[in-house]
Design an enzyme around this catalytic site. Structure first.
Site, short mmCIF file in Angstrom:
data_model
loop_
_atom_site.label_atom_id
_atom_site.label_comp_id
_atom_site.label_asym_id
_atom_site.label_seq_id
_atom_site.Cartn_x
_atom_site.Cartn_y
_atom_site.Cartn_z
CD GLU A 1 -2.50 0.61 2.63
OE1 GLU A 1 -3.43 -0.27 2.63
OE2 GLU A 1 -2.08 1.24 3.90
CE1 TYR B 1 7.48 -0.64 -3.32
CE2 TYR B 1 6.00 1.30 -3.13
CZ TYR B 1 7.05 0.55 -2.38
OH TYR B 1 7.36 0.72 -0.99
#
Length: 144
Positions: A92, A104
């Protein structure tokens, strides 16, 4: 790095979400499902339960950024997750953290969801969280 060292670094890296305390970090380190990866200038805490890995936090000192440390920690997270039997990995991140989102994405993560207003800034305003996911495979073991 001690939990106090990690908390100090976490405090240098995060305001939203709030930085973690040494006690919170020590509790995670004591959890048999959690693991910690450390390098000079950074650390990562992850967890693997029932075939799912979760990257709980990744902190890189501001002066150590853009040198591949975050990528190395992320690669280590995927490898350790694969060793522990994970098939999926999740994390998250705040929707406004562009450097983390780029890291990411380069690591193969894609948006799987959005939590509107999930975080609160110090001024009380809301900030969305993005849930990112990717498959974990034996190939991730070969990256380390």
């Amino acid at each position: 790095m001690t939990p106090a060292d990690m908390a100090a670094l976490h405090g240098r890296c995060f305001t939203t979400p709030r930085p973690w305390s040494a006690a919170e970090i020590a509790a995670l380190q004591a959890d048999p499902f959690c693991f910690c990866l450390q390098r000079d200038g950074g650390f990562l805490i992850g967890r693997v339960v029932a075939g799912e890995a979760e990257l709980l936090t990744l902190a890189v000192a501001p002066e150590a950024r853009r040198q591949g440390l975050g990528r190395a920690l992320l690669t280590g997270f995927l490898a350790e997750s694969a060793r522990r039997g994970a098939e999926q990995a999740f994390l998250e991140v705040t929707a406004e953290n562009d450097p983390a989102l780029a890291l990411y994405a380069a690591g193969g993560f894609a948006q799987a969801g959005r939590r509107r207003g999930y975080y609160r800034r110090a001024d009380g305003s809301a900030l969305d969280a993005l849930v990112l996911a990717r498959a974990v495979s034996a190939d991730d073991l070969r990256l380390t």
